[in-house]
Design an enzyme around this catalytic site. Structure first.
Site, PDB file in Angstrom:
ATOM      1  N   ASP A 143       0.811  -1.226   0.000  1.00  0.00           N
ATOM      2  CA  ASP A 143       0.000   0.000   0.000  1.00  0.00           C
ATOM      3  C   ASP A 143       0.841   1.271   0.000  1.00  0.00           C
ATOM      4  O   ASP A 143       0.336   2.352  -0.321  1.00  0.00           O
ATOM      5  CB  ASP A 143      -0.936   0.017   1.209  1.00  0.00           C
ATOM      6  CG  ASP A 143      -1.995  -1.069   1.140  1.00  0.00           C
ATOM      7  OD1 ASP A 143      -2.507  -1.306   0.039  1.00  0.00           O
ATOM      8  OD2 ASP A 143      -2.289  -1.671   2.178  1.00  0.00           O
ATOM      9  N   MET A 187      -5.988  -2.723  -5.259  1.00  0.00           N
ATOM     10  CA  MET A 187      -5.972  -2.558  -3.804  1.00  0.00           C
ATOM     11  C   MET A 187      -5.622  -1.125  -3.413  1.00  0.00           C
ATOM     12  O   MET A 187      -4.894  -0.426  -4.115  1.00  0.00           O
ATOM     13  CB  MET A 187      -4.982  -3.523  -3.165  1.00  0.00           C
ATOM     14  CG  MET A 187      -5.475  -4.962  -3.099  1.00  0.00           C
ATOM     15  SD  MET A 187      -4.245  -6.030  -2.296  1.00  0.00           S
ATOM     16  CE  MET A 187      -5.167  -7.573  -2.197  1.00  0.00           C
TER      17      MET A 187
END
Length: 408
Positions: A143, A187
């Site tokens: 991330d 994501m």
């Protein structure tokens, strides 16, 4: 330091997280550590007294090379939130009793934001307990949302996979002579670093994606549909990249605009999925255009065959740097990457106080997103591109990549 050390992996895995594990293991051994234990399934496994002596599972240089190329967490992972110290000192005493039984002098935890929260709490309790055990955080997360670090190991390889996959999806969409719209869900709960990597697909051999939507900017469905209408008049194939965590103005995730089953983990994070399908279904029903929704899902974090050499090298370096820092007396710190040169790209490591990192999300700067919120600025592309460079070829056996498997 001649005592024993212990290392664990936590949170979502990456394709290079085991390179950090190797960095910890090899550097600790080279610096004279006794045993290097591995927690099975992170801090939760340690509480259950589940751990292994890593020397029984990493027995040769070949094992080390294989492990660096093995995706996912070799030791297993967990999503386990330690309570606040004031609420439950018994659990901390249990952890420290186990560490003292194992004669641990240094504790290393490889993970993202939630994992750094664990390091913060353990290092704080060490002070209360007057313990000399050193606690160090080793960063990882696809991330890329950890504070104080230029980027996180794991992100570069995921970005490389995403950009490559988008190029292939774009080519596929141009096959037919009738309109098609493909929405790719990537994501990213609150930070759009991964989805931004789809912009790297554009080049002299590829048209690039048509729109990119990140969670940093509120998602306007009406404007989205209007933009799709305009694009459909000009081209037969449209490819859109969207973060799983995009939200509308009232704070709801886009996927929550339809019926869904809700799952929440120990840290209060909702499971995010269905954004691409919701948007594809809406376009298909309103415009009658063939649509396809693609969720890259776990592929973007476990595609070790698409590993960036820069990424896997830096993952090893942060593991080794954490050991070096602990052996020199540091504790309650996280190793971070500092970009000191753009051309040529050079990154070094340093240590930062875990209290300045744990539970703080680093988001994409708004100035790196176009004003209309449908694409990213060149500065963001230039930031990502060095992180995907070069490759570390997998070791192929019988036509497939060979991985190192823990046998218990």
């Amino acid at each position: 330091m001649r005592g024993n050390v212990i290392v664990g992996q936590s949170g979502g895995p990456t394709s290079v997280i085991n390179s950090s594990l190797v960095g910890v293991y090899k550097t600790a051994k080279d610096r004279g550590a006794g045993k290097v234990y591995g927690m099975l399934h992170g801090i939760k496994g340690l509480l259950d007294r589940k751990y292994v002596d890593l020397s029984e599972h990493i027995k040769s240089d070949l094992d080390i090379d294989l492990l660096k190329r093995t995706p996912s967490s070799f030791l297993g992972s967990c999503r386990y939130k330690l309570p606040e110290i004031r609420d439950n000192t018994e659990i901390y005493d249990k952890i420290f009793d186990i560490l003292e039984e194992l004669e641990i002098e240094a504790f290393f935890y490889i993970g993202g934001n939630d994992s750094m929260d664990t390091i913060k709490k353990l290092s704080d309790y060490a002070i209360l307990r007057s313990s000399d055990i050193k606690f160090m955080g080793v960063p990882k997360t696809i991330d890329n949302d950890l504070a104080m670090t230029d980027h996180t190991p794991g992100y570069g390889s995921a970005a490389k996979y995403i950009a490559a996959a988008m190029k292939e999806v774009i080519r596929d969409g141009l096959v037919y002579d009738y309109p098609t719209i493909t929405i790719v869900e990537i994501m990213g709960r609150n930070a759009g670093w991964l989805t931004a990597a789809s912009a790297l697909a554009a080049g002299e051999d590829c048209e690039g994606v048509d729109m990119i939507f990140l969670p940093e900017v509120p998602f306007d469905i009406d404007k989205f549909m209007a933009r799709v209408t305009d694009l459909a008049k000009k081209q037969s194939s449209i490819v859109i990249a969207v973060s799983e965590g995009v939200k509308v103005a009232d704070g709801r995730y886009v996927f929550e605009l339809k019926d869904h089953v809700e799952y929440v983990d120990a840290f209060g994070h909702k499971q995010l999925q269905g954004t691409a399908k919701f948007l594809a279904d809406k376009i298909g029903s309103e415009f009658g255009i063939k649509t396809r929704a693609i969720e890259l899902s776990t592929l973007q974090r476990c595609a070790a065959h698409m590993t960036s050499r820069v990424d896997i090298t830096e993952a090893f370096q942060v593991g080794g740097a954490a050991v070096k820092a602990a052996f020199e007396g540091e504790t309650g710190k996280v190793v971070v990457l500092d970009r000191i040169s753009e051309d040529p790209y050079i990154c070094t490591t340093s240590c930062q106080d875990v209290h300045k990192i744990a539970n703080i999300e680093k988001k994409v700067p708004l100035e790196w997103i176009t004003k209309d919120g449908t694409y990213v600025a060149d500065e963001l592309i230039h930031y990502i591109r060095p992180l995907i460079q070069a490759e570390l070829s997998p070791m192929m056996v019988d036509g497939l990549p060979r991985h190192l498997r823990m046998r218990r």
